[in-house]
Motif scaffolding. Structure first.
Motif, short mmCIF file in Angstrom:
data_model
loop_
_atom_site.label_atom_id
_atom_site.label_comp_id
_atom_site.label_asym_id
_atom_site.label_seq_id
_atom_site.Cartn_x
_atom_site.Cartn_y
_atom_site.Cartn_z
N TYR A 135 -81.15 15.44 -19.04
CA TYR A 135 -81.70 16.68 -17.72
C TYR A 135 -81.53 17.50 -18.67
N TYR A 136 -81.10 17.91 -20.00
CA TYR A 136 -81.20 19.84 -19.97
C TYR A 136 -81.91 19.78 -21.58
N CYS A 137 -81.99 18.59 -22.42
CA CYS A 137 -82.48 18.65 -23.96
C CYS A 137 -83.57 17.80 -24.26
N GLU A 138 -83.64 16.53 -23.33
CA GLU A 138 -85.09 15.88 -22.74
C GLU A 138 -84.27 15.03 -24.10
N ARG A 139 -83.67 14.59 -24.49
CA ARG A 139 -83.44 13.48 -25.76
C ARG A 139 -83.41 12.02 -24.87
N VAL A 140 -84.16 11.27 -24.74
CA VAL A 140 -84.21 9.54 -24.60
C VAL A 140 -82.89 9.22 -25.08
N MET A 141 -82.27 8.34 -24.48
CA MET A 141 -80.54 7.42 -25.17
C MET A 141 -80.84 6.34 -24.55
N SER A 142 -79.95 5.52 -25.88
CA SER A 142 -80.46 3.55 -25.24
C SER A 142 -78.98 3.58 -25.39
N ALA A 143 -78.82 2.25 -24.82
CA ALA A 143 -77.45 1.82 -24.67
C ALA A 143 -76.42 1.71 -25.82
N ASN A 144 -77.11 1.36 -26.88
CA ASN A 144 -75.99 2.20 -28.09
C ASN A 144 -75.10 2.74 -28.01
N ASP A 145 -76.57 4.06 -27.74
CA ASP A 145 -76.43 5.81 -27.81
C ASP A 145 -74.98 6.40 -26.38
N ILE A 146 -75.05 5.74 -25.51
CA ILE A 146 -74.29 5.84 -24.32
C ILE A 146 -72.45 6.23 -24.89
N VAL A 147 -71.88 6.64 -24.72
CA VAL A 147 -71.25 7.65 -24.63
C VAL A 147 -70.89 7.99 -23.62
N LEU A 148 -69.61 7.66 -22.47
CA LEU A 148 -68.60 7.75 -21.82
C LEU A 148 -67.95 8.46 -21.15
N ILE A 149 -67.72 9.10 -20.51
CA ILE A 149 -67.01 10.83 -20.80
C ILE A 149 -65.80 10.54 -19.88
#
Length: 149
Positions: A135-149
Motif C-alpha cells: 500500500y505504501y511503496c507499491e512494490r509487488v511481492m510474489s509468494a517467495n517474497d512473503i514473510v509473515l509477521i
C-alpha cells in the motif's frame, strides 16, 4: 488394501487440502509446538484435487481470523473444519483478503512500513499465484517474497 485411520478429535480445528509442501509452514503459523492438546500432522496424503496434500488436526483450538488469513497466503486451497463433540459444525475454504493488514512484512527495506509504528498493508493482486502490492511503496511481492509477521 489396508486402511489406516487417523483418530478423530472431540473439539478443535482441522485444516485440510494443504499443498503438501506447505504443511509444515502452516504448522508453524499455528505454533503447534505450544499446543497442550492432541495435534496430528499428515503430509503426502493422496488427494484427487492436489495429487498430494497435507492435513493438520488440533484438539481444543478454534482458529482466529488472523490465523486463517495467514494460512490463506501459504495454502490458498486449504479448507478449515471446526469440530464440536466429534462433529463438523462449520466448514469453509480459506479466502485471501483483498486488503492484508499487519500480517506480511514488506520486502522493500526502504518501505515506510518497515520503520516506526506503521501497520503493514498490502493489496491482493492475484490469488493463484499469490501476488501482493504494498500500500505504501507499491512494490509487488510474489509468494517467495512473503514473510509473515
Amino acid at each position: 488394501m489396508k486402511q489406516l485411520d487417523v483418530s478423530a478429535i472431540k473439539d478443535g480445528s482441522v485444516i485440510d487440502h494443504i499443498d503438501s509442501k506447505s504443511t509444515l509452514k502452516v504448522a508453524d503459523i499455528l505454533n503447534i509446538k505450544a499446543e497442550e492438546d492432541v495435534v496430528l500432522v499428515g503430509m503426502n496424503l493422496s488427494s484427487k484435487c492436489l495429487g498430494k496434500k497435507g492435513i493438520i488436526k488440533i484438539g481444543g483450538k478454534i482458529l482466529d481470523q488472523k490465523e486463517v488469513n495467514k494460512i490463506a497466503l501459504i495454502a490458498p486451497n486449504a479448507t478449515v473444519n471446526i469440530i464440536k463433540d466429534y462433529e463438523v459444525v462449520k466448514k469453509f475454504e480459506v479466502i485471501v483478503p483483498e486488503m492484508i493488514e499487519g500480517i506480511v512484512k514488506c520486502f522493500n527495506p526502504n518501505c515506510i512500513s518497515n520503520y516506526g509504528n506503521i501497520k503493514t498493508r498490502q493489496h491482493l493482486l492475484s490469488k493463484n499465484p499469490i501476488k501482493l502490492r504494498c500500500y505504501y511503496c507499491e512494490r509487488v511481492m510474489s509468494a517467495n517474497d512473503i514473510v509473515l509477521i
